[in-house]
Each structure stands twice: as structure tokens, then as C-alpha cells.
Design an enzyme around this catalytic site. Structure first.
Site, PDB file in Angstrom:
ATOM      1  N   TRP A 175       0.836  -1.207   0.000  1.00  0.00           N
ATOM      2  CA  TRP A 175       0.000   0.000   0.000  1.00  0.00           C
ATOM      3  C   TRP A 175       0.863   1.246   0.000  1.00  0.00           C
ATOM      4  O   TRP A 175       0.500   2.256  -0.613  1.00  0.00           O
ATOM      5  CB  TRP A 175      -0.970  -0.031   1.171  1.00  0.00           C
ATOM      6  CG  TRP A 175      -1.737  -1.309   1.210  1.00  0.00           C
ATOM      7  CD1 TRP A 175      -1.813  -2.194   2.256  1.00  0.00           C
ATOM      8  CD2 TRP A 175      -2.511  -1.894   0.148  1.00  0.00           C
ATOM      9  NE1 TRP A 175      -2.581  -3.279   1.910  1.00  0.00           N
ATOM     10  CE2 TRP A 175      -3.023  -3.121   0.616  1.00  0.00           C
ATOM     11  CE3 TRP A 175      -2.799  -1.505  -1.155  1.00  0.00           C
ATOM     12  CZ2 TRP A 175      -3.817  -3.951  -0.165  1.00  0.00           C
ATOM     13  CZ3 TRP A 175      -3.585  -2.330  -1.943  1.00  0.00           C
ATOM     14  CH2 TRP A 175      -4.090  -3.530  -1.451  1.00  0.00           C
ATOM     15  N   ASP A 176       1.996   1.224   0.682  1.00  0.00           N
ATOM     16  CA  ASP A 176       2.934   2.348   0.610  1.00  0.00           C
ATOM     17  C   ASP A 176       3.403   2.568  -0.825  1.00  0.00           C
ATOM     18  O   ASP A 176       3.489   3.701  -1.304  1.00  0.00           O
ATOM     19  CB  ASP A 176       4.157   2.072   1.498  1.00  0.00           C
ATOM     20  CG  ASP A 176       3.943   2.464   2.944  1.00  0.00           C
ATOM     21  OD1 ASP A 176       3.084   3.334   3.207  1.00  0.00           O
ATOM     22  OD2 ASP A 176       4.631   1.922   3.812  1.00  0.00           O
ATOM     23  N   VAL A 177       3.741   1.475  -1.495  1.00  0.00           N
ATOM     24  CA  VAL A 177       4.251   1.584  -2.866  1.00  0.00           C
ATOM     25  C   VAL A 177       3.171   2.125  -3.792  1.00  0.00           C
ATOM     26  O   VAL A 177       3.411   3.054  -4.578  1.00  0.00           O
ATOM     27  CB  VAL A 177       4.758   0.210  -3.353  1.00  0.00           C
ATOM     28  CG1 VAL A 177       5.122   0.263  -4.835  1.00  0.00           C
ATOM     29  CG2 VAL A 177       5.966  -0.234  -2.529  1.00  0.00           C
TER      30      VAL A 177
END
Length: 389
Positions: A175-177
Site C-alpha cells: 500500500w505504501d508503494v
């Protein structure tokens, strides 16, 4: 920013001020830098909370111990400025960097929102066409990180062996990416809007909403709404089609995927199981040209195919699979990938001399523009551009 061959990068002329830490926000800045923007990362004196984040150099090579491989990786191609962000002078520095940066400037990316002094309203007072992108955690603005977002979304209940009772976290901060790359897209969209209208944009991007959006698009959240139930764990089996892993006679493990009828037919031919698969199809009243039937009866099919892998070495399996249409890859560790020469063979990678770490092969942006890979210089030492800026 231009390449060594004189190629002008797509975002040449933009200036981004980044006040950030950890993954999503720095990845947004890195993506924009790779595309040609000048990115100035502003950290507090001594660095933000991620300046010493693992993995670190261990001191066994030429580099001294303690340099963050993580931090330098996410901050390649950026200029580094430090300031006392608790002081009025330090805050005014950030405000001036955003406002006084020419027609391609006036852009702030941060995951340190909620501060009046760098809010869109405050920066708009200095520059009416300012673009601000604020990454937040939860949809309601409360703190959250990739691993807490994922825990509350449902993926850990589907991850891991199908006979496992508890949740299994993922390793990749997906999700960060996704959020970081989407943030870069949002910035470029806002720049396009400003070029057409002269108006700035106040962009708010919750990490949780990025995860919810993807889960909705891929059907994970739609399924329980329309079917009153959701999928269960399937281990290494690919949901809804035929794909699973097999172990060879010498202990190597391969991931095999047969998405199409041709893939499946070639897998049957490769393993010499044609008669058995036909008999099974008849006995089960199944149609193995249909993905749904291949998935439903995957365990008994896998038991037939497994015998072939168990009686062949990894080398034999690799050769046979390479000559078929079956989608396959041998499981490898990161060390295996490096030692196998994968990086040297791919023009995506070029040698980078990173201060504090040394020379190694680093990836450029994965897309080529006119045949050019968009690599960036190494990360600067923390605060290296403070005096110049």
C-alpha cells in the site's frame, strides 16, 4: 534534468519540495525525480525518523557500518536540505522554497500534514497557484501505516497456507508503494490542471483509501457485498485459475501458472499425464478448458503433475518448461537473483557510486522514454544542499 545523452526528461523544469519520511511520500518524490523534476527533500536537523532505518550497511565491505540502505535508496536524485522545522526561521525556509521557485515550482509533497504553517491555505497566501499533496494514514486522518492498514483490510486472512489459523502479514509494503506512485500521478495531474487553468490544487491522499480503492477494484470488497461471502485462503494456489508450486527431485521449487487452455494443455503434455487428466475430466464431469473447473479440481490435478516434478531435477525442469508455453519461474532468494547475474543482464540497472555505501547496481525508473532508462544520481548526504539553497 537531462540524461548523459542529452535526452530531456518528461518533468524537466518542475521543482518539488518534499517534507517527508518512510516509504510512500519519499517514493513519490523519487518517482518525480526519475522523471526529471528537481526534488528538494527537507528534513529536520539530524534527519527524520527514517534516516537510520534498516537495512544498514554492516561494515564488512568498503562502506562504514550504519548507513541506511533504505534511506539512500528512496532519496536518490534529490537535493537534501535540513532545517529546524520547529523554529519560525526553518518554517519560513520551507515556505520560501515552495513559493519562490519559478513557474515550475510551487509544489509541496508531505506526509507531515496537519501543520498550519505548511497548509495549502497558508502557502496559497504566498503563491496562489500552489499545489500541495498531503499523504495521511487512515481515511479519517488518524495515524496509520501500511501494516496497520493491511491488517484492517482483510488480506492477512487470505495470506499463507490454507490450513493456517491466524493472520499472515505480507513482507512487501504494497500500500505504501501504490500510494507513493499514485501520489506522483496526482502531482503530475495537478501540474497539467495548473498549466491549463492557472489554478493550484489541494490534494489529500489517505494511505487507507489507496488500499480500499485497489481492494474494491479487484473485487475483494465487492464479493462479500454481492455474494454474501468472500474467498478463503488458497496457499500458493492462484485464485480462480490453475497455478501452484511444485518441488523437483533435487529440492528446487517452481511456481507454475496455466492461465489459458494452451498453457494447461502444454502442462499436461509436458508431464505426460494426458490419459490420466482425460479420465479425471470424465469421472468428475468437468471441463478443463474452463478456468473455474481447473481451479475447483486443482488439488487432484496437482497430485498428477507433481510426480513429473518429483522425478526431474531443477535443470531438467527448467529446460522442459522453457520449451513450452507454461508460465513458470523457479523460486529464488534475493541473494540468488544477484548471484545469478540478473542485474548485470538487464539494462534497467547501472552502477551507482553511493556515498556511505559504495558501488553497486541500482535500478532506474522501469519505463523507458524514447528508448532511454531514467536513472538518477546517488542520494546526497543529509543536508548537503542546505548552504546552496
Amino acid at each position: 534534468m537531462t540524461t548523459s545523452s542529452g535526452f530531456i526528461r518528461p518533468l524537466d523544469g518542475l521543482r518539488i519540495v518534499e517534507v517527508s519520511s518512510f516509504v510512500a511520500s519519499p517514493l513519490c518524490g523519487l518517482t518525480l525525480a526519475q522523471l526529471g523534476a528537481e526534488v528538494i527533500r527537507v528534513d529536520p536537523v539530524g534527519g527524520a525518523a527514517d534516516v537510520h532505518r534498516w537495512p544498514l550497511t554492516d561494515g564488512r565491505g568498503e562502506a562504514p557500518a550504519g548507513t541506511s540502505i533504505y534511506w539512500t535508496g528512496l532519496n536518490k536524485g534529490k537535493r537534501s536540505v535540513t532545517a529546524d522545522l520547529r523554529s519560525e526561521e526553518g518554517r519560513r525556509l520551507v515556505q520560501r522554497l515552495v513559493a519562490d521557485s519559478g513557474p515550475g515550482g510551487g509544489i509541496l509533497v508531505t506526509n507531515s500534514g496537519g501543520r498550519d504553517w505548511m497548509s495549502h491555505a497558508r502557502l496559497s497566501a504566498d503563491r496562489s497557484d500552489v499545489i500541495t499533496l498531503e499523504l495521511v494514514g487512515s481515511s479519517d486522518g488518524t495515524p496509520a501505516v501500511d501494516y496497520t492498514v493491511n491488517a484492517g483490510l482483510g488480506f492477512p486472512a487470505l495470506t499463507g497456507p490454507d490450513d493456517h489459523a491466524g493472520p499472515v502479514n505480507h513482507v512487501l509494503p504494497a500500500w505504501d508503494v501504490i500510494c507513493g506512485v499514485y501520489a506522483a500521478l496526482a502531482v503530475t495531474a495537478a501540474v497539467r490542471h495548473r498549466e491549463r487553468t492557472g489554478q493550484g490544487s489541494a490534494i489529500r491522499l489517505p494511505l487507507e483509501d489507496c488500499a480500499l480503492s485497489v481492494a474494491s477494484t479487484l473485487g475483494y470488497l465487492t464479493e462479500p457485498q454481492v455474494n454474501a461471502s468472500s474467498r478463503t485462503r488458497s496457499g500458493n494456489d492462484v485464485y480462480g485459475t490453475y497455478g501452484t508450486d511444485f518441488t523437483t527431485a533435487d529440492g528446487a521449487r517452481f511456481m507454475i501458472v496455466a492461465l489459458t487452455t494452451r498453457h494447461f494443455r502444454d502442462l499436461v503434455d509436458l508431464t505426460g499425464t494426458g490419459d490420466a487428466v482425460s479420465a479425471l475430466e470424465t469421472a468428475l464431469a468437468a471441463d478443463f478448458t474452463a478456468e473455474s473447473d481447473r481451479y475447483t479440481h486443482r488439488r487432484v490435478l496437482s497430485a498428477l503433475f507433481a510426480r513429473w516434478f518429483e522425478t526431474h531435477t531443477a535443470e531438467q525442469a527448467e529446460q522442459a518448461l522453457a520449451e513450452s508455453s507454461v508460465l513458470a519461474q523457479r523460486y529464488r532468494t534475493f541473494e540468488d537473483v544477484v548471484s545469478a547475474g540478473v542485474l548485470e543482464a538487464n539494462p534497467l540497472f547501472a552502477e551507482l557510486d553511493q556515498p556511505g555505501i559504495g558501488r553497486f547496481l541500482a535500478a532506474a525508473a522501469p519505463a523507458t522514454f524514447g528508448g532511454h532508462y531514467l536513472a538518477v544520481p546517488p542520494a546526497e548526504d543529509l543536508g548537503a544542499s542546505t548552504g546552496r539553497i
